[in-house]
Write a protein that holds these residues in place. Structure first.
Motif, PDB file in Angstrom:
ATOM      1  N   LEU B 102       0.803  -1.227   0.000  1.00 50.00           N
ATOM      2  CA  LEU B 102       0.000   0.000   0.000  1.00 50.00           C
ATOM      3  C   LEU B 102       0.845   1.291   0.000  1.00 50.00           C
ATOM      4  CD1 LEU B 102      -2.823   1.303   0.048  1.00 50.00           C
ATOM      5  CD2 LEU B 102      -2.759   1.166   2.530  1.00 50.00           C
ATOM      6  N   PRO B 103       1.853   1.417   0.891  1.00 43.52           N
ATOM      7  CA  PRO B 103       2.644   2.654   0.867  1.00 43.52           C
ATOM      8  C   PRO B 103       3.368   2.858  -0.476  1.00 43.52           C
ATOM      9  CG  PRO B 103       3.090   1.407   2.861  1.00 43.52           C
ATOM     10  CD  PRO B 103       2.289   0.516   1.974  1.00 43.52           C
ATOM     11  N   ALA B 105       2.190   1.871  -3.395  1.00 46.98           N
ATOM     12  CA  ALA B 105       1.172   2.353  -4.345  1.00 46.98           C
ATOM     13  C   ALA B 105       0.986   3.858  -4.158  1.00 46.98           C
ATOM     14  CB  ALA B 105      -0.143   1.624  -4.126  1.00 46.98           C
ATOM     15  N   VAL B 106       1.025   4.291  -2.890  1.00 42.97           N
ATOM     16  CA  VAL B 106       0.903   5.726  -2.605  1.00 42.97           C
ATOM     17  C   VAL B 106       2.071   6.493  -3.239  1.00 42.97           C
ATOM     18  CG1 VAL B 106       1.014   7.443  -0.742  1.00 42.97           C
ATOM     19  CG2 VAL B 106      -0.445   5.427  -0.500  1.00 42.97           C
ATOM     20  N   LEU B 107       3.260   5.884  -3.167  1.00 43.21           N
ATOM     21  CA  LEU B 107       4.447   6.525  -3.764  1.00 43.21           C
ATOM     22  C   LEU B 107       4.419   6.469  -5.286  1.00 43.21           C
ATOM     23  CD1 LEU B 107       7.261   5.193  -1.381  1.00 43.21           C
ATOM     24  CD2 LEU B 107       6.359   7.516  -1.489  1.00 43.21           C
ATOM     25  N   GLY B 108       3.612   5.582  -5.841  1.00 38.86           N
ATOM     26  CA  GLY B 108       3.501   5.478  -7.299  1.00 38.86           C
ATOM     27  C   GLY B 108       4.656   4.743  -7.943  1.00 38.86           C
ATOM     28  N   LEU B 109       5.255   3.799  -7.196  1.00 37.47           N
ATOM     29  CA  LEU B 109       6.377   3.029  -7.765  1.00 37.47           C
ATOM     30  C   LEU B 109       5.867   2.031  -8.800  1.00 37.47           C
ATOM     31  CD1 LEU B 109       8.580   2.146  -4.657  1.00 37.47           C
ATOM     32  CD2 LEU B 109       8.783   4.080  -6.195  1.00 37.47           C
ATOM     33  N   ASP B 110       6.741   1.686  -9.763  1.00 42.70           N
ATOM     34  CA  ASP B 110       6.317   0.688 -10.746  1.00 42.70           C
ATOM     35  C   ASP B 110       6.241  -0.685 -10.074  1.00 42.70           C
ATOM     36  OD1 ASP B 110       8.888  -1.004 -11.508  1.00 42.70           O
ATOM     37  OD2 ASP B 110       9.506   1.061 -11.203  1.00 42.70           O
ATOM     38  N   ARG B 111       5.455  -1.556 -10.671  1.00 42.85           N
ATOM     39  CA  ARG B 111       5.112  -2.848 -10.059  1.00 42.85           C
ATOM     40  C   ARG B 111       6.358  -3.673  -9.693  1.00 42.85           C
ATOM     41  NH1 ARG B 111       0.628  -4.973  -7.572  1.00 42.85           N
ATOM     42  NH2 ARG B 111       1.022  -7.179  -7.344  1.00 42.85           N
TER      43      ARG B 111
END
Lengths: 302, 223
Positions: B102-103, B105-111
């Motif tokens: 979740l954190p 995803a918040v940071l917007g890192l690639d998968r």
């Protein structure tokens, strides 16, 4: 793929997951909105299908001036000339229809032929048939001329042949206004339903929202899945409404088609054009997103 | 760095939970916050994490005065602070691995990067092989370690934990404290609230003690 796109992909995934987690309540909301949407879609289909019919029938207004039975042929010709002179530019064509010619035309129609045989003589009067030019308000011009000509002693009666077309157009205008009001009601229903759905969803997801805020999620990050949820609900409802309207049209057209053919008209209700349907679907999706945005604000506490 | 200057905190019109608290924690320190239940330890940690505003005074974290941050910018500060609250706040509708993701995803890192980092964080807290389990299938100690994994996966500069070893057996508590110590050793400022004196005796180098409105900043463990 940049961060912005990844955030949107994540939000879309979360929205789809939330829809899947509550399939029955999600479907119930979609069905409610779809039923409300199907009504204006059907209304628009009827309206759009009727317009070409009205256009086809709405010939330039025509007046039939029935003459007194004792009007001699010379006077008839004089009246024709007077009509042309006084009508001036407003008149496209004026012609005399002698009673014998009118009777001959009626006899040519097999529906009337046997009935007319029963008559001892020709009951029809001589008539002048006046076709008006196409103008901004042909109906008004026809009414004005009819009012003036009624004063002539040789005229027994004047019939405005386009009156019923005007009534049909008035009816279509009424339907158009009614549809506009119905569309307004649909907008309110979509906004209220999605607002309520999203608010309930947000309440059930309050733990997830709290955790997301704890790990540094911005408000747009928290809100975005709900916007997608609203938009997806709107889009799914639009598709379902379209399906329902299409299903409803099949039996309706079977009945209406037979009715129209009995009048010698080939008519069926068709759904609005695909671009119009796509646009309306996108508009409903946008409405869903707006309702979701109104439902989940920064001040919303869960 | 964490700095409190004349900080007061009260709820409503009630008495001050914290009254004129002053301290400064330089980067890389390992500090305990101690005191009896209800003394204000959790409140102090929430002030550092920006979860509660101070009633008066200035709280500065990583060079930012928290009271001067807008609601738009505060989340970015929170990303630099790993928070482990008393209630682990785990999401039970998804796997342990997705909780840790979740954190990121918040940071917007690639998968791919996010997956690598989440796996590393779970391995670091000893939860390798439990990625697919629901948090409800984990023991109390494992749930606490999962909360730590979620707090550290974003590579915060500060790690804050509120009673992370409460209700845990000695071995589990030691294991969790070792995780904190390891992170502190690589430069992460660590602030832990606890009233476990045995634990503090083993790990504390500096303690902020709060009791009945009194505040003490003492090296090691307070007597």
């Amino acid at each position: 793929m940049n961060k912005w796109l990844r955030h949107h992909r994540y939000a879309l995934g979360v929205a789809l997951r939330r829809l899947r987690q509550h399939p029955f309540s999600s479907l119930a909301n979609i069905v409610v909105i779809a039923l409300m949407l199907a009504v204006p879609i059907l209304g628009a289909a009827v309206l759009q299908s009727s317009q070409p019919l009205a256009r086809q029938l709405a010939v330039a207004p025509e007046l039939t001036l029935f003459l007194q039975s004792d009007t001699p042929p010379a006077a008839q010709q004089a009246l024709l000339a007077r009509v042309r002179t006084e009508g001036g530019e407003r008149i496209a064509q004026a012609r005399l229809m002698p009673r014998d010619q009118a009777m001959a035309q009626l006899r040519a129609d097999p529906t009337w032929a046997r009935a007319l045989d029963a008559l001892p003589d020709n009951p029809l009067p001589d008539a002048l048939i006046v076709t008006l030019r196409d103008s901004d308000s042909p109906a008004r011009a026809a009414a004005d001329l009819a009012q003036a000509w009624r004063q002539w002693p040789e005229i027994q009666e004047i019939q405005l042949d386009s009156e019923w077309v005007r009534r049909l157009e008035s009816l279509l205008s009424f339907v158009r206004v009614g549809l506009g009001m119905l569309a307004g009601a649909v907008v309110i229903v979509v906004l209220a339903t999605v607002f309520n759905t999203v608010r309930l969803q947000a309440l059930t997801q309050r733990e997830e929202i709290a955790v997301a805020r704890l790990v540094g999620a911005t408000e747009p990050f928290v809100r975005r899945p709900f916007l997608y949820l609203g938009a997806l609900t709107g889009l799914a409802a639009s598709l379902l409404a379209l399906l329902l309207a299409w299903l409803a049209l099949t039996p309706l057209n079977a009945i209406l088609g037979g009715f129209a053919r009995s009048y010698g008209v080939d008519w069926a209700i068709r759904l609005p054009a695909v671009p119009d349907l796509l646009l309306s679907g996108l508009l409903v999706a946008l409405l869903g997103a707006i309702a979701a945005r109104l439902s989940v604000t920064r001040r919303t506490r869960f | 760095m964490i700095e409190f200057q004349h900080v007061f905190k009260s709820f409503g019109r009630g008495r001050n939970i914290l009254a004129d608290v002053n301290f400064s924690i330089p980067p890389g320190e390992f500090v305990f916050v101690s005191g009896p239940s209800g003394a204000g330890k959790s409140t102090l940690l929430k002030l550092v994490g920006g979860l509660e505003p101070a009633s008066r005074g200035a709280v500065t974290v990583n060079g930012h005065r928290i009271d001067r941050l807008s609601t738009r910018t505060l989340p970015y500060l929170r990303r630099t602070v790993g928070l482990i609250l008393q209630d682990a706040h785990l999401l039970f509708d998804r796997s342990a691995f997705d909780n840790v993701m979740l954190p990121l995803a918040v940071l917007g890192l690639d998968r791919a990067t996010a997956t690598t980092r989440a796996r590393a964080a779970m391995e670091k807290v000893g939860l390798r092989g439990k990625e697919d389990l629901s948090p409800i299938e984990l023991s109390g100690g494992e749930q606490q370690r999962l909360a730590i994994a979620r707090a550290i996966v974003g590579r915060p500069a500060i790690l804050i934990a509120d009673e992370p070893t409460a209700n845990l057996d000695h071995d589990s508590a030691t294991r969790i404290m070792d995780v904190f110590r390891d992170f502190n050793q690589v430069g992460v400022t660590t602030l832990i609230a606890s009233h476990d004196t045995a634990l503090m005796a083993r790990y504390a180098r500096r303690t902020l003690r709060i009791d009945a409105g009194r505040f003490e900043d003492v090296p090691g463990v307070p007597a």
